[in-house]
Design an enzyme around this catalytic site. Structure first.
Site, mmCIF file in Angstrom:
data_model
loop_
_atom_site.group_PDB
_atom_site.id
_atom_site.type_symbol
_atom_site.label_atom_id
_atom_site.label_comp_id
_atom_site.label_asym_id
_atom_site.label_seq_id
_atom_site.Cartn_x
_atom_site.Cartn_y
_atom_site.Cartn_z
ATOM 1 N N ASN A 1 -20.308 -28.696 -3.659
ATOM 2 C CA ASN A 1 -21.405 -27.748 -3.865
ATOM 3 C C ASN A 1 -21.030 -26.749 -4.954
ATOM 4 O OD1 ASN A 1 -20.089 -25.363 -2.597
ATOM 5 N ND2 ASN A 1 -20.122 -26.706 -0.814
ATOM 6 N N ASP B 1 -21.359 -29.470 5.375
ATOM 7 C CA ASP B 1 -21.725 -29.719 6.770
ATOM 8 C C ASP B 1 -21.419 -31.155 7.183
ATOM 9 O OD1 ASP B 1 -22.697 -27.160 7.369
ATOM 10 O OD2 ASP B 1 -24.549 -27.576 6.274
ATOM 11 N N LYS C 1 -13.609 -48.131 -5.579
ATOM 12 C CA LYS C 1 -14.864 -47.595 -6.103
ATOM 13 C C LYS C 1 -16.030 -48.521 -5.726
ATOM 14 C CE LYS C 1 -17.167 -46.450 -10.414
ATOM 15 N NZ LYS C 1 -17.165 -46.581 -11.870
ATOM 16 N N PRO D 1 -16.179 -30.487 11.169
ATOM 17 C CA PRO D 1 -15.940 -29.442 12.171
ATOM 18 C C PRO D 1 -16.407 -28.097 11.625
ATOM 19 C CG PRO D 1 -13.877 -30.108 11.116
ATOM 20 C CD PRO D 1 -14.938 -31.049 10.616
ATOM 21 N N ASP D 2 -16.898 -27.231 12.493
ATOM 22 C CA ASP D 2 -17.270 -25.874 12.084
ATOM 23 C C ASP D 2 -16.030 -24.990 12.229
ATOM 24 O OD1 ASP D 2 -18.180 -23.163 12.022
ATOM 25 O OD2 ASP D 2 -20.221 -23.921 12.281
ATOM 26 N N ILE D 3 -15.437 -24.661 11.105
ATOM 27 C CA ILE D 3 -14.145 -23.955 11.111
ATOM 28 C C ILE D 3 -14.291 -22.559 11.713
ATOM 29 C CG2 ILE D 3 -12.228 -23.173 9.661
ATOM 30 C CD1 ILE D 3 -13.267 -25.314 7.572
ATOM 31 N N PHE E 1 -19.870 -15.808 6.476
ATOM 32 C CA PHE E 1 -20.808 -15.636 5.365
ATOM 33 C C PHE E 1 -22.008 -16.546 5.591
ATOM 34 C CE2 PHE E 1 -19.650 -13.138 1.529
ATOM 35 C CZ PHE E 1 -18.597 -12.450 2.104
ATOM 36 N N LYS F 1 -27.389 -16.839 12.692
ATOM 37 C CA LYS F 1 -26.066 -17.445 12.463
ATOM 38 C C LYS F 1 -24.971 -16.679 13.190
ATOM 39 C CE LYS F 1 -25.769 -19.748 8.815
ATOM 40 N NZ LYS F 1 -25.804 -20.145 7.404
ATOM 41 N N LYS G 1 -22.632 -18.662 15.774
ATOM 42 C CA LYS G 1 -21.196 -18.837 15.517
ATOM 43 C C LYS G 1 -20.351 -18.000 16.465
ATOM 44 C CE LYS G 1 -21.697 -20.878 11.252
ATOM 45 N NZ LYS G 1 -21.000 -21.988 10.637
HETATM 46 O O1 C5P Z 1 -22.669 -23.540 6.566
HETATM 47 P P1 C5P Z 1 -23.071 -22.299 7.267
HETATM 48 O O2 C5P Z 1 -24.236 -21.623 6.643
HETATM 49 O O3 C5P Z 1 -23.197 -22.450 8.755
HETATM 50 O O4 C5P Z 1 -21.840 -21.292 7.021
HETATM 51 C C1 C5P Z 1 -21.790 -20.038 7.616
HETATM 52 C C2 C5P Z 1 -20.359 -19.570 7.765
HETATM 53 O O5 C5P Z 1 -19.598 -20.528 8.467
HETATM 54 C C3 C5P Z 1 -19.606 -19.361 6.486
HETATM 55 O O6 C5P Z 1 -18.814 -18.211 6.702
HETATM 56 C C4 C5P Z 1 -18.763 -20.582 6.312
HETATM 57 O O7 C5P Z 1 -17.565 -20.296 5.622
HETATM 58 C C5 C5P Z 1 -18.491 -20.981 7.740
HETATM 59 N N1 C5P Z 1 -18.389 -22.417 7.955
HETATM 60 C C6 C5P Z 1 -17.221 -22.941 8.437
HETATM 61 N N2 C5P Z 1 -17.126 -24.295 8.691
HETATM 62 C C7 C5P Z 1 -18.186 -25.086 8.501
HETATM 63 C C8 C5P Z 1 -19.403 -24.560 8.032
HETATM 64 C C9 C5P Z 1 -19.460 -23.220 7.751
HETATM 65 O O8 C5P Z 1 -16.234 -22.207 8.589
HETATM 66 N N3 C5P Z 1 -18.074 -26.379 8.758
#
Ligand code: C5P
Length: 404
Positions: free
Chosen positions: A216, A285, A295, A313-315, A331, A345, A349
């Site tokens: 991105n 995502d 390739k 995974p959502d870190i 963010f 959000k 989160k």
């Molecule tokens: O992608 P999204 O809008 O949900 O991101 C919101 C926050 O979550 C950001 O701070 C981003 O760094 C964090 N994030 C993350 N891991 C992900 C998706 C987003 O830590 N897989």
């Protein structure tokens, strides 16, 4: 405030003692002035063997002081007058001999005299050593350097690398830009002293095959600015960065990763060792479920490959769920309805603070505008350069941290 005006209103005494690194001090004056400082140059007799006072006068726009017997001072007290108006004394280069003098509290020429006479509580003494590596490594110099630090001075560097004598090692004076950054950092309030801050920054890169991937437009600039601001505020900072072409802020520990999974695997074990986690990374995502070993080739039939995707995974959410979770700041980069999305959000989160910004109005740019959302409501940080915003955000975070 413009980044270049970081030293606006600061008055700096720049001292030069003898050494070939004096040539870098000309550039240093320019940097300090460019950042808004007024600079009074003071040179030892030895320094004037390496660079002329005329050069330093022209660059600082002030006549240089060379002697405590300077007749310009009506009260004949240059050492007092020069330091009473200074916010800091920076000696660059600081020779081995000059540091030895300071360690002993000697004052037989103007520069060491004014270092001794400065008001120690409000006028810092910063030293940028520059000498041959054997001189720097010598036990006498190391002893003297430790002594001046114990007496309240700050030592900047030295750096390692090629030396004018042809040898390679520790003893090079820091570059003008680095010294200028050190001085700017010195003047920042130490709101995060003793705190450890972990930051994720930049995009991630999700491989499709060995030559292609999904990424991105995140440049990493906001996260890198926060890393710098947190470090300036006295924190020890770890920065986990996706693929970006940005220099590491000074004194920041950097871990480079590519994919979201790698970022997750780097961040999770680090998180419990930190007091704050700021997730600025634009983490993908989804990723291709598999990365082919070869390739994917176009076969001419017009057939389009289907790439099965899987969720990353959502870190941030994972860190927020840790039993020993740091204070988490997320963010939200949105394209519309910023406040509404940021509020949602924050709850999804499970973090105390979300910082909203508009993606298209920030990605890759040097400025931004932020919307802070916490359980008390919303607060806007108006459009400014990213470093200014990062410092304001650091102040906001520091204020919200639980007392220790
Ligand atoms: O992608 P999204 O809008 O949900 O991101 C919101 C926050 O979550 C950001 O701070 C981003 O760094 C964090 N994030 C993350 N891991 C992900 C998706 C987003 O830590 N897989």
């Amino acid at each position: 405030m413009n980044e270049l005006q970081d030293l606006q209103g600061r008055h700096v005494v720049l001292g030069l003692s003898g050494g070939i690194a004096c040539y870098k001090s000309a550039e240093l004056v320019r940097e300090l002035v460019r950042h808004g400082a007024s600079v009074q140059v003071v040179m030892t007799e030895a320094a004037a063997q390496f660079i002329t006072p005329v050069t330093m006068q022209a660059l600082s726009n002030r006549s240089v002081y060379l002697s405590q017997w300077d007749a310009r001072e009506p009260n004949a007290m240059a050492h007092i007058n020069l330091t009473r108006e200074a916010d800091a004394v920076l000696v660059a280069p600081a020779s081995a001999d000059f540091i030895a003098k300071l360690a002993q509290g000697r004052a037989d020429e103007l520069l060491s005299l004014l270092c001794l006479a400065r008001p120690i509580e409000r006028c810092a003494l910063l030293l940028a050593p520059a000498m041959n590596r054997e001189m720097w490594a010598h036990p006498a110099t190391q002893r003297n350097a430790a002594q001046v630090v114990a007496d309240g001075a700050l030592i900047l560097g030295p750096a390692a690398g090629d030396q004018a004598c042809g040898e390679v090692g520790d003893g090079r004076m820091l570059e003008a830009l680095e010294l200028c950054d050190e001085l700017i950092a010195h003047f920042q309030p130490k709101r995060l002293a003793g705190r450890r801050v972990l930051i994720s920054a930049g995009p991630t890169f999700e491989a499709i095959d060995p030559v292609r991937g999904i990424t991105n437009l995140s440049s990493g600039k906001m996260g890198f600015a926060i890393a710098r601001a947190a470090q300036e505020a006295g924190a020890s900072v770890t920065l986990v960065a996706g693929p970006v072409a940005l220099p590491t802020p000074r004194h920041v520990a950097r871990v480079d990763v590519k994919s979201a999974q790698q970022m997750h695997d780097a961040v999770l074990p680090l998180a419990p060792q930190h007091d704050v986690f700021v997730a600025t990374a634009a983490v993908a995502d989804w990723r291709p479920a598999e990365c082919g070993a070869q390739k994917i080739k176009k076969d001419g039939s017009g057939a389009v490959p289907t790439i099965p995707m899987t969720e990353n995974p959502d870190i941030l959410a994972a860190v927020a769920r840790l039993p020993a979770a740091p204070y988490c700041v997320g963010f939200a980069a949105e394209s519309h309805d910023l406040a509404q999305h940021a509020r949602a959000k924050r709850l999804r989160k499970g973090v105390p603070l979300i910082v909203g910004n508009l993606g298209p109005a920030t990605f890759g740019r040097d400025d931004n505008a932020l919307l802070l959302v916490d359980d008390q409501g919303e607060r806007e940080l108006a459009r400014a350069d990213k470093l200014t915003l990062a410092r304001a955000l650091v102040a906001e975070i520091a204020q919200r941290l639980p007392a220790r």
